[in-house]
Design an enzyme around this catalytic site. Structure first.
Site, PDB file in Angstrom:
ATOM      1  N   SER A 164      70.713 -31.759  50.013  1.00  6.92           N
ATOM      2  CA  SER A 164      71.179 -30.818  51.028  1.00  6.92           C
ATOM      3  C   SER A 164      70.558 -31.133  52.395  1.00  6.92           C
ATOM      4  O   SER A 164      70.757 -32.246  52.895  1.00  6.92           O
ATOM      5  CB  SER A 164      70.870 -29.403  50.529  1.00  6.92           C
ATOM      6  OG  SER A 164      71.640 -28.470  51.202  1.00  6.92           O
ATOM      7  N   ASP A 248      80.552 -27.528  45.369  1.00 10.18           N
ATOM      8  CA  ASP A 248      80.119 -27.442  46.766  1.00 10.18           C
ATOM      9  C   ASP A 248      81.277 -26.895  47.603  1.00 10.18           C
ATOM     10  O   ASP A 248      82.452 -27.080  47.248  1.00 10.18           O
ATOM     11  CB  ASP A 248      79.719 -28.836  47.293  1.00 10.18           C
ATOM     12  CG  ASP A 248      78.220 -29.102  47.165  1.00 10.18           C
ATOM     13  OD1 ASP A 248      77.434 -28.167  47.368  1.00 10.18           O
ATOM     14  OD2 ASP A 248      77.852 -30.253  46.856  1.00 10.18           O
ATOM     15  N   HIS A 280      75.871 -26.680  43.943  1.00  9.48           N
ATOM     16  CA  HIS A 280      74.861 -27.183  44.870  1.00  9.48           C
ATOM     17  C   HIS A 280      73.449 -27.177  44.263  1.00  9.48           C
ATOM     18  O   HIS A 280      72.610 -28.002  44.630  1.00  9.48           O
ATOM     19  CB  HIS A 280      74.881 -26.273  46.105  1.00  9.48           C
ATOM     20  CG  HIS A 280      74.215 -26.842  47.292  1.00  9.48           C
ATOM     21  ND1 HIS A 280      74.793 -27.795  48.087  1.00  9.48           N
ATOM     22  CD2 HIS A 280      72.997 -26.599  47.853  1.00  9.48           C
ATOM     23  CE1 HIS A 280      73.978 -28.108  49.078  1.00  9.48           C
ATOM     24  NE2 HIS A 280      72.879 -27.399  48.960  1.00  9.48           N
TER      25      HIS A 280
HETATM   26  N1  LIG Z   1      70.761 -19.970  52.670  1.00 10.82           N
HETATM   27  C1  LIG Z   1      71.144 -20.838  51.700  1.00 10.82           C
HETATM   28  C2  LIG Z   1      70.007 -21.458  50.927  1.00 10.82           C
HETATM   29  C3  LIG Z   1      70.271 -22.917  50.976  1.00 10.82           C
HETATM   30  O1  LIG Z   1      71.122 -23.325  51.704  1.00 10.82           O
HETATM   31  C4  LIG Z   1      69.493 -23.830  50.140  1.00 10.82           C
HETATM   32  C5  LIG Z   1      68.510 -23.355  49.294  1.00 10.82           C
HETATM   33  C6  LIG Z   1      67.791 -24.225  48.505  1.00 10.82           C
HETATM   34  C7  LIG Z   1      68.044 -25.586  48.540  1.00 10.82           C
HETATM   35  C8  LIG Z   1      69.023 -26.083  49.386  1.00 10.82           C
HETATM   36  C9  LIG Z   1      69.742 -25.207  50.186  1.00 10.82           C
HETATM   37  N2  LIG Z   1      70.704 -25.697  51.045  1.00 10.82           N
HETATM   38  C10 LIG Z   1      70.565 -26.837  51.819  1.00 10.82           C
HETATM   39  O2  LIG Z   1      69.567 -27.272  52.315  1.00 10.82           O
HETATM   40  C11 LIG Z   1      72.276 -20.380  50.806  1.00 10.82           C
HETATM   41  O3  LIG Z   1      73.028 -19.526  51.216  1.00 10.82           O
HETATM   42  O4  LIG Z   1      72.458 -20.895  49.738  1.00 10.82           O
END
Ligand SMILES: N[C@@H](CC(=O)c1ccccc1NC=O)C(=O)O
Length: 306
Positions: A164, A248, A280
């Protein structure tokens, strides 16, 4: 004069979305179908914390190794049992969390399967927002890789993996100026899981409340925009795997597909996989199992020497 763009000139679909819709597209937990968004984030953090505690209790480890002077510039190394630490292969993992959450202490999912195959696992910490800016995080990852290469000059390969926002930071390593760091890491492969490669849409989401990315910051940290203009360096020349989870969001899907195209056009050795039946978070959680499809792909890449 015509300006050539990687998207062929078509307007990016996110530009037509309402702020609410864009926010949902960049909220990965909202696309999980096996659980509610809150439950998915809770499971992810529980599984990550458990896997990390287990790995710390059973493996030969170096915890909180400083790769820089900053208080949080630390990495953990989990060693396999029977391989000399000098000539080992390193799998370096960069956690996600929209550059503002997550930590190395809940991210050691893949330690068991990889160390049992003789691969050392490194989990890198960096200054998430609001303490760190994206510029700083990119610099920190660059320095952590330079540090690892200097510490273990005879390593048999560094295999970098990001998830991510961590995949974004990992992809930025293709743009690093290694001469500034006095060493070129022995980067053999890059595994990019459910990443973000164009940061401009993020400037329109609530994630930017902590990130404070200006359009200029977003552009200078977007490998999707910068790679086409860059001459492909001779070294390092890692093989790449761009990975997408079936569940995703469409925006995450678009980001991975378009970045894959940019890499293909740039002449990089790259493959693309959309993994079925995962979202994800489960795509990463499953890396704690040696028989999971992605674990197998990673091991195959590591052991099929180019
Ligand atoms: N606020 C996010 C949290 C999130 O994006 C996330 C959490 C843990 C690992 C990776 C993530 N997303 C990308 O970095 C959500 O809505 O899922």
């Amino acid at each position: 004069m015509e300006v050539s763009r990687a998207d062929g000139g078509a307007e990016a679909p996110w530009k037509k979305m309402s702020k609410e819709l864009l926010q949902i597209q960049y909220s990965p937990s909202r696309w999980v179908i096996r659980q509610s968004a809150e439950e998915a984030l809770e499971t992810y953090s529980q599984l990550g914390t458990q896997a990390t505690s287990r790995a710390r209790a059973t493996k030969k480890i170096l915890l909180d190794v400083s790769y820089g002077d900053g208080q949080r510039e630390k990495l953990d190394i989990y060693f396999p049992d029977r391989v000399s630490s000098q000539t080992v292969r390193f799998f370096v993992f960069v956690h996600g969390g929209m550059w503002q959450c997550g930590s190395k202490d809940m991210s050691a999912f893949m330690v068991d399967p990889l160390t049992s195959w003789g691969v050392a696992v490194v989990i890198v910490a960096y200054d998430i927002a609001p303490i760190g800016t994206v510029d700083l995080m990119v610099d920190q990852l660059t320095r952590s890789l330079a540090f690892l290469q200097k510490q273990y000059p005879s390593n048999r390969g560094i295999y970098l993996c990001g998830h991510s926002a961590g995949a974004h930071l990992a992809a930025m390593m293709l743009l690093a100026n290694w001469t500034e760091h006095g060493v070129t890491p022995n980067l053999k492969a890059l595994f990019l899981l459910s990443g973000i490669y164009d940061l401009e849409p993020i400037t329109h989401t609530s994630d930017n409340d902590l990130l404070h990315l200006t359009l200029e910051d977003a552009q200078k940290n977007s490998p999707q925009l910068l790679l086409p203009a860059m001459l492909k360096p001779v070294a390092p020349n890692p093989r790449m795997l761009v990975i997408l989870a079936q569940h995703d969001s469409p925006e995450f899907q678009r980001q991975s597909r378009e970045f894959f195209q940019v890499l293909c056009q740039g002449g990089w050795e790259v493959a693309f996989e959309e993994l079925p039946d995962v979202d994800h978070f489960s795509v990463l959680e499953n890396l704690s199992k040696a028989d999971y499809l992605l674990s197998q792909m990673i091991l195959k890449t590591i052991f099929s020497e180019a």
